[in-house]
Structures are given as C-alpha cells and as structure tokens.
Scaffold this motif. Structure first.
Motif, PDB file in Angstrom:
ATOM      1  N   ASP A 125       6.594   3.554   7.091  1.00 24.36           N
ATOM      2  CA  ASP A 125       7.649   2.563   7.313  1.00 24.36           C
ATOM      3  C   ASP A 125       9.019   3.199   7.063  1.00 24.36           C
ATOM      4  O   ASP A 125       9.337   3.567   5.924  1.00 24.36           O
ATOM      5  N   PRO A 126       9.859   3.339   8.118  1.00 23.89           N
ATOM      6  CA  PRO A 126      11.183   3.959   7.945  1.00 23.89           C
ATOM      7  C   PRO A 126      12.058   3.259   6.909  1.00 23.89           C
ATOM      8  O   PRO A 126      12.921   3.887   6.293  1.00 23.89           O
ATOM      9  N   LYS A 127      11.823   1.963   6.699  1.00 25.23           N
ATOM     10  CA  LYS A 127      12.631   1.225   5.728  1.00 25.23           C
ATOM     11  C   LYS A 127      12.298   1.617   4.283  1.00 25.23           C
ATOM     12  O   LYS A 127      13.031   1.246   3.360  1.00 25.23           O
ATOM     13  N   LYS A 128      11.206   2.336   4.112  1.00 24.77           N
ATOM     14  CA  LYS A 128      10.791   2.737   2.762  1.00 24.77           C
ATOM     15  C   LYS A 128      11.246   4.157   2.416  1.00 24.77           C
ATOM     16  O   LYS A 128      10.713   4.775   1.501  1.00 24.77           O
ATOM     17  N   SER A 129      12.241   4.676   3.121  1.00 25.43           N
ATOM     18  CA  SER A 129      12.689   6.050   2.873  1.00 25.43           C
ATOM     19  C   SER A 129      13.224   6.224   1.451  1.00 25.43           C
ATOM     20  O   SER A 129      12.991   7.254   0.809  1.00 25.43           O
ATOM     21  N   ALA A 130      13.945   5.223   0.931  1.00 29.02           N
ATOM     22  CA  ALA A 130      14.458   5.307  -0.438  1.00 29.02           C
ATOM     23  C   ALA A 130      13.306   5.296  -1.440  1.00 29.02           C
ATOM     24  O   ALA A 130      13.344   5.998  -2.459  1.00 29.02           O
ATOM     25  N   LEU A 131      12.274   4.532  -1.141  1.00 23.23           N
ATOM     26  CA  LEU A 131      11.086   4.472  -1.993  1.00 23.23           C
ATOM     27  C   LEU A 131      10.389   5.824  -2.013  1.00 23.23           C
ATOM     28  O   LEU A 131      10.008   6.332  -3.082  1.00 23.23           O
ATOM     29  N   PHE A 132      10.223   6.426  -0.842  1.00 22.38           N
ATOM     30  CA  PHE A 132       9.627   7.758  -0.738  1.00 22.38           C
ATOM     31  C   PHE A 132      10.422   8.760  -1.571  1.00 22.38           C
ATOM     32  O   PHE A 132       9.848   9.588  -2.294  1.00 22.38           O
ATOM     33  N   GLU A 184       0.843  -1.188   0.000  1.00 21.11           N
ATOM     34  CA  GLU A 184       0.000   0.000   0.000  1.00 21.11           C
ATOM     35  C   GLU A 184       0.881   1.241   0.000  1.00 21.11           C
ATOM     36  O   GLU A 184       1.933   1.272   0.634  1.00 21.11           O
ATOM     37  N   MET A 185       0.422   2.286  -0.685  1.00 22.33           N
ATOM     38  CA  MET A 185       1.211   3.506  -0.793  1.00 22.33           C
ATOM     39  C   MET A 185       1.469   4.150   0.566  1.00 22.33           C
ATOM     40  O   MET A 185       2.481   4.845   0.754  1.00 22.33           O
ATOM     41  N   SER A 186       0.612   3.906   1.537  1.00 20.13           N
ATOM     42  CA  SER A 186       0.793   4.497   2.869  1.00 20.13           C
ATOM     43  C   SER A 186       2.113   4.083   3.516  1.00 20.13           C
ATOM     44  O   SER A 186       2.613   4.763   4.418  1.00 20.13           O
ATOM     45  N   GLU A 187       2.706   2.989   3.050  1.00 14.45           N
ATOM     46  CA  GLU A 187       3.969   2.510   3.614  1.00 14.45           C
ATOM     47  C   GLU A 187       5.109   3.509   3.401  1.00 14.45           C
ATOM     48  O   GLU A 187       6.064   3.530   4.170  1.00 14.45           O
ATOM     49  N   VAL A 188       5.021   4.321   2.347  1.00 18.95           N
ATOM     50  CA  VAL A 188       6.135   5.228   2.048  1.00 18.95           C
ATOM     51  C   VAL A 188       6.319   6.284   3.131  1.00 18.95           C
ATOM     52  O   VAL A 188       7.408   6.845   3.280  1.00 18.95           O
ATOM     53  N   THR A 189       5.267   6.570   3.900  1.00 14.62           N
ATOM     54  CA  THR A 189       5.393   7.546   4.977  1.00 14.62           C
ATOM     55  C   THR A 189       5.333   6.910   6.362  1.00 14.62           C
ATOM     56  O   THR A 189       5.673   7.552   7.346  1.00 14.62           O
ATOM     57  N   GLU A 222      -0.905  10.063  -8.355  1.00 11.82           N
ATOM     58  CA  GLU A 222      -2.051  10.524  -7.576  1.00 11.82           C
ATOM     59  C   GLU A 222      -2.063   9.888  -6.195  1.00 11.82           C
ATOM     60  O   GLU A 222      -2.311  10.570  -5.186  1.00 11.82           O
ATOM     61  N   ALA A 223      -1.773   8.594  -6.133  1.00  8.88           N
ATOM     62  CA  ALA A 223      -1.731   7.898  -4.841  1.00  8.88           C
ATOM     63  C   ALA A 223      -0.602   8.441  -3.974  1.00  8.88           C
ATOM     64  O   ALA A 223      -0.763   8.629  -2.756  1.00  8.88           O
ATOM     65  N   TYR A 224       0.548   8.708  -4.602  1.00 12.10           N
ATOM     66  CA  TYR A 224       1.685   9.253  -3.853  1.00 12.10           C
ATOM     67  C   TYR A 224       1.381  10.660  -3.355  1.00 12.10           C
ATOM     68  O   TYR A 224       1.709  11.019  -2.216  1.00 12.10           O
ATOM     69  N   LEU A 265      -0.787  14.377   3.022  1.00 12.45           N
ATOM     70  CA  LEU A 265      -1.154  14.027   4.402  1.00 12.45           C
ATOM     71  C   LEU A 265       0.035  14.222   5.333  1.00 12.45           C
ATOM     72  O   LEU A 265      -0.117  14.705   6.465  1.00 12.45           O
ATOM     73  N   LEU A 266       1.233  13.874   4.857  1.00 13.39           N
ATOM     74  CA  LEU A 266       2.442  14.054   5.661  1.00 13.39           C
ATOM     75  C   LEU A 266       2.728  15.535   5.889  1.00 13.39           C
ATOM     76  O   LEU A 266       3.048  15.949   7.009  1.00 13.39           O
ATOM     77  N   ILE A 267       2.586  16.331   4.840  1.00 16.40           N
ATOM     78  CA  ILE A 267       2.813  17.771   4.970  1.00 16.40           C
ATOM     79  C   ILE A 267       1.833  18.376   5.962  1.00 16.40           C
ATOM     80  O   ILE A 267       2.202  19.191   6.819  1.00 16.40           O
ATOM     81  N   GLU A 268       0.587  17.970   5.867  1.00 16.91           N
ATOM     82  CA  GLU A 268      -0.435  18.486   6.781  1.00 16.91           C
ATOM     83  C   GLU A 268      -0.124  18.111   8.225  1.00 16.91           C
ATOM     84  O   GLU A 268      -0.297  18.920   9.144  1.00 16.91           O
TER      85      GLU A 268
END
Length: 275
Positions: free
Chosen positions: A132-139, A125-130, A194-196, A202-205
């Motif tokens: 899960d710390p292990k997904k920092s490179a993905l983000f 799920e796209m929510s993992e990019v914000t 769009e999903a990203y 949401l993270l910025i907010e």
C-alpha cells in the motif's frame, strides 16, 4: 539539550533562540545574503510559526509531568543485512530525525513536512507496508526500529512521525487495527520485527529478481553497475516516489535542474544502486 531530561526552562531557551537560529539557517542557505523578501519572507514566517508551535507542544507535554529525553538527533546508520535467498548482503543507509525516550519508552521519530494522517500509520496485516503506497511512512519507521534494534539493546519501542505541516505536531504512533474503527498503539517487539523482516526480505528478493530479469548477470558487482549506467548513458532514469505517484528524472533534466555535471550524476546513480 541531548541526553538530559528536558525542563520547561530548556523549552523557554529554545523559543528565545528560535528567530536567530532560523535566521542563521537562512543565511547559510543564501550565502549570507538576506533573501527574506517576498515569497521567502512568507516562507520564513511560516517556518518560524510551525517550529514555535512544535516547541510549545513539546513544552506542554513536559509541563504535564512527562519525562522527555532526546537521545540523539539526525542519527546516521549503515546496516548490512544478509539475505539468504539471493545469497548477498544488502546495505541499508539512512538518517533518523530523532530518537528519544518518553517516560522511559524508546521512540523512533520522523519529522514530516507532507500530509500524513494517523491512518497511514495503522495496519491490519504487515504485508500492507510493502503493498500500500499510503503506508510508506509506516514502512520507513518500521525500518528504523528494525535496523537499529541491536544498537538500542533490542528494547521494545514505539515508532511514528510528527507532521509539521498541520500545526498540530502530534506524534502519530504506529498502531494495529482491530476493526475498521478501532486500533491500538503498537509496542514494537521481536515478533513485530520478525513479521517486518519477512516482508522486507520478500521486497528485496522481488527487486533483485527484476534487476536480474532486466539486466541478466549485470547486478552482481559495482563494476557491473557502472557498466549498466554507462551503457544506458542519457537514457538512465532516477526514480523516486511522490505521494503515491512515480516521478522520473533523466540525466538531462538532472543536469539542467541540479546544475550537476554528467559524470557526477552517473556517480550518484551508481551510489544509489549500490546501496
């Protein structure tokens, strides 16, 4: 070698120039004093071996009939985005290590010297990019493709990293998990963007709400930020992520380790907050 289809001869030239180019970089770093002794000598040789391995792997890719074109290196961007919920513009600044085309497919590439694995670039799920710390490179690579999509005509693209530390230098591409053991390469299109965007906003907010909570009414302008930094004085902390942990540096530590004046440090903090 930029904006041309790379040939085997091009890679042979790179290999020939590598030792001298690396030596020049070391001389620039050490102000023309040759410090390639002891630990630095080992670092120099390891760097040379890693880069040689990387060039040879790229050469092998082309020798198999693939067409590789480097479009741009160290591409600097500055992209303002309007976030409706907080009624303000947020500016994203950064540098993409490499943007290329492999067999006609646009790729956003980030070089990594740390430990990155293929699983770090895969998600359910796209929510993992914000979350899960292990997904920092993905983000990070998603951000590159998102903020630069208009600059590259909204082309469908690939994004990923090339880890240099493990000597394999394989391009680890973003992928979508199907099951715990299977995944497929992700071609990034408008739906992915769009999903990203939803997760990014949401993270910025959330960040903005925390700033408002901690410093009510003080995150509205550059002057307010300067006031906040000045008020905090030596208590102001700069924070960075480090392998899932968080490392804190106070002004005193920065002054001691970075050899910077207090005023310079404060300005760095202000610039960081403003961006």
């Amino acid at each position: 070698f930029v904006n041309q289809s790379l040939s085997l001869n091009d890679f042979d030239q790179m290999l020939h120039k590598l030792p001298e180019t690396l030596k020049d970089c070391f001389n620039d770093l050490y102000k023309n004093d040759d410090h390639r002794t002891g630990k630095n000598h080992i670092v120099f040789r390891v760097m040379e071996q890693i880069l040689r391995s990387f060039i040879l792997m790229e050469r092998e890719l082309v020798s198999q009939g693939n067409t590789l074109i480097i479009k741009v290196l160290e591409h600097i961007f500055c992209k303002p985005l309007w976030v409706e919920k907080i009624k303000r513009e947020v500016v994203f600044k950064g540098t993409v290590d490499r943007i290329d085309s492999l067999n006609g497919v646009l790729r956003f590439v980030d070089y990594k010297t740390g430990n990155v694995e293929a699983n770090d670039l895969a998600y359910y799920e796209m929510s993992e990019v914000t979350s899960d710390p292990k997904k920092s490179a993905l983000f990070q690579v998603f951000l590159y493709s998102y903020v630069l999509k208009e600059e590259f005509s909204n082309q469908d693209c690939l994004a990923g990293v090339i880890p240099l530390k493990n000597y394999e230098n394989t391009f680890l591409v973003t992928s979508k998990r199907i099951t715990s053991k299977t995944k497929k390469t992700l071609l990034i299109d408008s739906k992915v963007h769009e999903a990203y965007e939803n997760e990014l906003f949401l993270l910025i907010e959330e960040i903005y709400e925390r700033l408002e909570s901690n410093y009510p009414g003080r995150c509205k302008s550059a002057e307010a930020l300067r006031g906040t930094v000045a008020r905090e004085n030596d208590k102001f902390m700069f924070m960075r992520a480090a392998k899932g942990r968080k490392t804190l540096y106070g002004l005193f530590e920065w002054k001691k380790t970075k050899n910077l004046k207090g005023g310079s440090i404060k300005q760095l903090c202000i610039d960081y907050l403003e961006s």
